[in-house]
Motif scaffolding. Structure first.
Motif, mmCIF file in Angstrom:
data_model
loop_
_atom_site.group_PDB
_atom_site.id
_atom_site.type_symbol
_atom_site.label_atom_id
_atom_site.label_comp_id
_atom_site.label_asym_id
_atom_site.label_seq_id
_atom_site.Cartn_x
_atom_site.Cartn_y
_atom_site.Cartn_z
ATOM 1 N N GLY A 268 0.784 -1.225 0.000
ATOM 2 C CA GLY A 268 0.000 0.000 0.000
ATOM 3 C C GLY A 268 0.819 1.280 0.000
ATOM 4 O O GLY A 268 0.277 2.370 -0.078
ATOM 5 N N THR A 269 2.136 1.113 0.072
ATOM 6 C CA THR A 269 2.975 2.315 0.098
ATOM 7 C C THR A 269 3.641 2.575 -1.248
ATOM 8 O O THR A 269 4.271 3.621 -1.427
ATOM 9 C CB THR A 269 4.110 2.184 1.133
ATOM 10 N N LEU A 270 3.495 1.630 -2.178
ATOM 11 C CA LEU A 270 4.248 1.749 -3.421
ATOM 12 C C LEU A 270 3.881 3.011 -4.202
ATOM 13 O O LEU A 270 4.759 3.706 -4.727
ATOM 14 C CB LEU A 270 4.047 0.502 -4.276
ATOM 15 N N ASP A 271 2.606 3.297 -4.270
ATOM 16 C CA ASP A 271 2.174 4.482 -5.016
ATOM 17 C C ASP A 271 2.852 5.734 -4.469
ATOM 18 O O ASP A 271 3.383 6.559 -5.221
ATOM 19 C CB ASP A 271 0.654 4.649 -4.923
ATOM 20 N N MET A 272 2.839 5.840 -3.177
ATOM 21 C CA MET A 272 3.467 6.997 -2.533
ATOM 22 C C MET A 272 4.954 7.068 -2.848
ATOM 23 O O MET A 272 5.489 8.138 -3.166
ATOM 24 C CB MET A 272 3.247 6.886 -1.020
ATOM 25 N N LEU A 273 5.606 5.932 -2.808
ATOM 26 C CA LEU A 273 7.047 5.904 -3.065
ATOM 27 C C LEU A 273 7.358 6.305 -4.503
ATOM 28 O O LEU A 273 8.322 7.028 -4.767
ATOM 29 C CB LEU A 273 7.605 4.509 -2.763
ATOM 30 N N ILE A 274 6.536 5.842 -5.419
ATOM 31 C CA ILE A 274 6.744 6.197 -6.821
ATOM 32 C C ILE A 274 6.557 7.701 -7.024
ATOM 33 O O ILE A 274 7.391 8.364 -7.661
ATOM 34 C CB ILE A 274 5.767 5.418 -7.725
ATOM 35 N N LEU A 275 5.489 8.225 -6.465
ATOM 36 C CA LEU A 275 5.257 9.666 -6.597
ATOM 37 C C LEU A 275 6.448 10.438 -6.032
ATOM 38 O O LEU A 275 6.931 11.405 -6.629
ATOM 39 C CB LEU A 275 3.972 10.072 -5.870
ATOM 40 N N LYS A 276 6.913 9.969 -4.893
ATOM 41 C CA LYS A 276 8.052 10.629 -4.269
ATOM 42 C C LYS A 276 9.293 10.564 -5.159
ATOM 43 O O LYS A 276 10.053 11.535 -5.267
ATOM 44 C CB LYS A 276 8.333 9.981 -2.914
ATOM 45 N N ALA A 277 9.500 9.415 -5.786
ATOM 46 C CA ALA A 277 10.684 9.244 -6.635
ATOM 47 C C ALA A 277 10.642 10.168 -7.846
ATOM 48 O O ALA A 277 11.681 10.487 -8.435
ATOM 49 C CB ALA A 277 10.798 7.787 -7.094
ATOM 50 N N LEU A 278 9.441 10.591 -8.207
ATOM 51 C CA LEU A 278 9.294 11.470 -9.366
ATOM 52 C C LEU A 278 9.241 12.943 -8.978
ATOM 53 O O LEU A 278 9.045 13.818 -9.836
ATOM 54 C CB LEU A 278 8.006 11.112 -10.127
ATOM 55 N N GLN A 279 9.408 13.187 -7.716
ATOM 56 C CA GLN A 279 9.233 14.536 -7.189
ATOM 57 C C GLN A 279 9.988 15.602 -7.987
ATOM 58 O O GLN A 279 9.452 16.662 -8.282
ATOM 59 C CB GLN A 279 9.701 14.561 -5.734
ATOM 60 N N LYS B 115 6.148 11.657 -15.489
ATOM 61 C CA LYS B 115 6.379 12.818 -14.629
ATOM 62 C C LYS B 115 5.148 13.149 -13.804
ATOM 63 O O LYS B 115 4.016 12.839 -14.171
ATOM 64 C CB LYS B 115 6.845 14.017 -15.465
ATOM 65 N N LEU B 116 5.404 13.748 -12.668
ATOM 66 C CA LEU B 116 4.365 14.071 -11.700
ATOM 67 C C LEU B 116 3.477 15.194 -12.242
ATOM 68 O O LEU B 116 3.966 16.188 -12.766
ATOM 69 C CB LEU B 116 5.063 14.551 -10.428
ATOM 70 N N THR B 117 2.166 15.043 -12.076
ATOM 71 C CA THR B 117 1.255 16.140 -12.422
ATOM 72 C C THR B 117 0.990 16.966 -11.158
ATOM 73 O O THR B 117 1.408 16.594 -10.063
ATOM 74 C CB THR B 117 -0.094 15.593 -12.916
ATOM 75 N N ALA B 118 0.269 18.053 -11.326
ATOM 76 C CA ALA B 118 -0.094 18.872 -10.159
ATOM 77 C C ALA B 118 -0.944 18.049 -9.194
ATOM 78 O O ALA B 118 -0.720 18.060 -7.982
ATOM 79 C CB ALA B 118 -0.851 20.115 -10.610
ATOM 80 N N ALA B 119 -1.900 17.312 -9.758
ATOM 81 C CA ALA B 119 -2.740 16.453 -8.920
ATOM 82 C C ALA B 119 -1.881 15.414 -8.206
ATOM 83 O O ALA B 119 -2.142 15.045 -7.062
ATOM 84 C CB ALA B 119 -3.801 15.773 -9.762
ATOM 85 N N GLY B 120 -0.854 14.938 -8.895
ATOM 86 C CA GLY B 120 0.043 13.952 -8.305
ATOM 87 C C GLY B 120 0.779 14.521 -7.102
ATOM 88 O O GLY B 120 0.996 13.831 -6.103
ATOM 89 N N ARG B 121 1.141 15.765 -7.220
ATOM 90 C CA ARG B 121 1.812 16.421 -6.103
ATOM 91 C C ARG B 121 0.905 16.511 -4.881
ATOM 92 O O ARG B 121 1.316 16.258 -3.749
ATOM 93 C CB ARG B 121 2.250 17.835 -6.510
ATOM 94 N N ARG B 122 -0.338 16.867 -5.145
ATOM 95 C CA ARG B 122 -1.309 16.934 -4.043
ATOM 96 C C ARG B 122 -1.510 15.555 -3.436
ATOM 97 O O ARG B 122 -1.582 15.387 -2.218
ATOM 98 C CB ARG B 122 -2.651 17.478 -4.542
#
Lengths: 110, 110
Positions: free
Chosen positions: B11-22, B80-87
């Motif tokens: 359940g943490t993978l999504d968060m980790l991926i978003l973070k890696a694309l920060q 790449k991260l979108t604005a929504a992804g950042r939120r």
DNA sequence: TTGGAAACCTAGACAGTCTGGGTAACAAAC
DNA sequence: GTTTGTTACCCAGACTGTCTAGGTTTCCAA
């Protein structure tokens, strides 16, 4: 309205149950209450997660069940930690702290 | 011999991926490598978990993909991260820190 | 020209959780 | 003494996310 995230982390329930039984035996709902209370109301355990977890743990030999009577004078199944359960708890805590350390490394990157 | 516990928390993978694309866009394997590296080799992401996660995130509109060419001159899909992804990343971090706080309350009881 | 590695992709199995049901037994109220 | 609420247990089915184990294509080096 939005789909709320669960108030539990997948895969940690077994560890939390073992921890809740660390000192005294408890029955199912008592365990759930105890986890909620120990977590200062942050965590909440649904019955539909609780009982399957208890059967798992019992099948593994980490807890042992016995019928008894609750404070409210109702029949209740009391679970207590076995020696193997204690070892398992230690191992799971170890693993948890290791992995969360990894996650925190990732999250703490500027 | 024993079935090792996974080197990821469900359940943490999504968060980790978003973070890696920060900061910069990356392609799939690059993301996996980055997570492993940021976690100081504690976490490891399998390809069979990675790609489904990427499609999930893209379908949610949290990341956006584009074909490009990797450092090794191979075709690669850069995310790449979108604005929504950042939120979303912020929300997931918030949730994570809240729940782990709860778990740590439980585990730290004497 | 063969082999390895980079990069992507997918199907199927599996585990753990949740939703939403249900039963039985006791207590309290009426 | 019957109804209502609560405690406590139980289970089936759906769902989500991860992993295993395959696979393809493309590039580079031996």
């Amino acid at each position: 309205m939005g789909k709320e995230k669960p108030d539990l982390v997948y895969g940690t329930l077994d560890m939390l149950i073992l921890k809740a039984l660390q000192h005294d035996p408890r029955h199912g709902l008592g365990i759930a209450d105890r986890i909620q209370q120990m977590s200062k109301d942050i965590l909440h355990v649904e019955q539909g997660s609780l009982y399957p977890a208890l059967y798992r743990l019992e099948a593994q030999g980490w807890i042992k069940a016995e019928w008894g009577v609750s404070d409210n004078n109702r029949r209740a199944r009391y679970y207590k930690l076995t020696a193997a359960g204690r070892r398992q708890l230690a191992a799971e805590q170890e693993h948890w702290s290791r992995i969360t350390k990894g996650i925190d490394f990732v999250l703490s990157k500027a």
